[in-house]
Design a protein around this motif. Structure first.
Motif, PDB file in Angstrom:
ATOM      1  N   ARG A 190      41.944  37.564  34.158  1.00  0.00           N
ATOM      2  CA  ARG A 190      41.014  37.853  33.065  1.00  0.00           C
ATOM      3  C   ARG A 190      40.515  39.290  33.079  1.00  0.00           C
ATOM      4  O   ARG A 190      40.186  39.849  32.033  1.00  0.00           O
ATOM      5  N   TYR A 191      40.456  39.912  34.281  1.00  0.00           N
ATOM      6  CA  TYR A 191      39.944  41.276  34.374  1.00  0.00           C
ATOM      7  C   TYR A 191      41.049  42.312  34.560  1.00  0.00           C
ATOM      8  O   TYR A 191      40.789  43.517  34.480  1.00  0.00           O
ATOM      9  N   GLY A 192      42.268  41.857  34.815  1.00  0.00           N
ATOM     10  CA  GLY A 192      43.380  42.783  34.946  1.00  0.00           C
ATOM     11  C   GLY A 192      43.403  43.555  36.249  1.00  0.00           C
ATOM     12  O   GLY A 192      44.078  44.576  36.352  1.00  0.00           O
ATOM     13  N   ARG A 193      42.704  43.047  37.250  1.00  0.00           N
ATOM     14  CA  ARG A 193      42.678  43.706  38.561  1.00  0.00           C
ATOM     15  C   ARG A 193      42.737  42.663  39.665  1.00  0.00           C
ATOM     16  O   ARG A 193      42.106  41.603  39.556  1.00  0.00           O
ATOM     17  N   ALA A 194      43.463  42.991  40.728  1.00  0.00           N
ATOM     18  CA  ALA A 194      43.487  42.108  41.891  1.00  0.00           C
ATOM     19  C   ALA A 194      42.140  42.160  42.599  1.00  0.00           C
ATOM     20  O   ALA A 194      41.386  43.126  42.474  1.00  0.00           O
ATOM     21  N   ARG A 195      41.816  41.089  43.333  1.00  0.00           N
ATOM     22  CA  ARG A 195      40.603  41.110  44.135  1.00  0.00           C
ATOM     23  C   ARG A 195      40.711  42.218  45.174  1.00  0.00           C
ATOM     24  O   ARG A 195      41.764  42.472  45.729  1.00  0.00           O
TER      25      ARG A 195
END
Length: 251
Positions: A93-98
């Protein structure tokens, strides 16, 4: 249902980052590579004689940028729905890995500094949410999507009825595929012990081959021997208080 073929789609280098095409009665794509890889994947799908419009599903194995980076683009190019596990919805949803990435060794520590792993991917909302073993029969493939948490909380693998395991980053070839056929950890794991338990659960199902995100297919007997050594290594690290694991629920 027709026998399923597992065909590699190199996204970066010869084997450094792989997506896969599963050919049953209808085609399924597994993983989408780094951002901007959609057209490259479609070109290879076409070379395999498949019309991209016939793709029935795109399965994303986990929420790392080199596996979900082009999911939204592939969805537009094929019109196929995207399936992914609910536990990795945040990255999608945010387009970034944790972050931060949790390295498994020197390779991971070096790679964690590379800007390519920290770019923004186009966000997407999965059309098919996975939370348990899920049949692919409705999408034309004789097989199942299997939750295999550990590498990330929402990691999944695909096991065909013939025994081919498309394993994502459960295990890799050594040095990101530079040493083919030699099992190794990928550069990162959120939960190394959990990942090894997932890998063992898949090995207990007697796969015929492990098709991995980084490198060439691995033989199950070699992976089993490596997994036994890895179990002892992790036990030593855990006993010494040197095993890093991402806290549950951490963004």
């Amino acid at each position: 249902m027709s026998r399923t073929k597992v065909l590699p789609i190199p996204v970066l280098g010869r084997h450094a980052v792989n997506a896969y095409l599963l050919l049953g009665s209808r085609p399924v794509i597994v993983d989408s590579g780094t951002p901007g890889s959609g057209r490259r994947i479609i070109d290879r799908v076409t070379e395999y004689g498949v019309d991209p419009a016939d793709v029935s599903l795109i399965v994303i194995t986990h929420g790392h940028i080199d596996h979900f980076g082009s999911a939204a683009e592939l969805h537009r190019l094929t019109g196929a729905p995207v399936a992914a596990h609910v536990a990795d919805l945040g990255p999608y949803r945010y387009g970034r890995a944790r972050s931060p990435y949790l390295p498994t060794g020197p390779m991971g520590r070096a790679m964690a500094r590379r800007k390519e792993l920290h770019v923004q991917a186009e966000p997407f909302e999965p059309d098919v949410l996975i939370s348990a073993a899920t049949s692919l029969e409705d999408f034309g493939v004789a097989g199942r999507v299997m939750p295999t948490p550990g590498h990330t909380a929402g990691s999944v693998s695909v096991l065909t009825d013939e025994g081919d395991l498309v394993a994502g980053d459960l295990v890799a070839n050594s040095f990101m595929g530079l040493i083919p056929g030699k099992p190794a950890n990928p550069p990162f794991h959120d939960d190394p012990v959990g990942n090894l338990a997932s890998l063992q659960a898949m090995l207990d199902l007697d796969p015929t081959a492990l098709h991995v995100g980084h490198g060439t297919p691995l033989r199950p007997d070699r992976v089993r021997r490596w997994a036994r050594r890895e179990h002892h290594r992790l036990a030593r690290l855990e006993a010494a208080g040197r095993l890093t694991t991402r806290a549950e629920g951490r963004p």
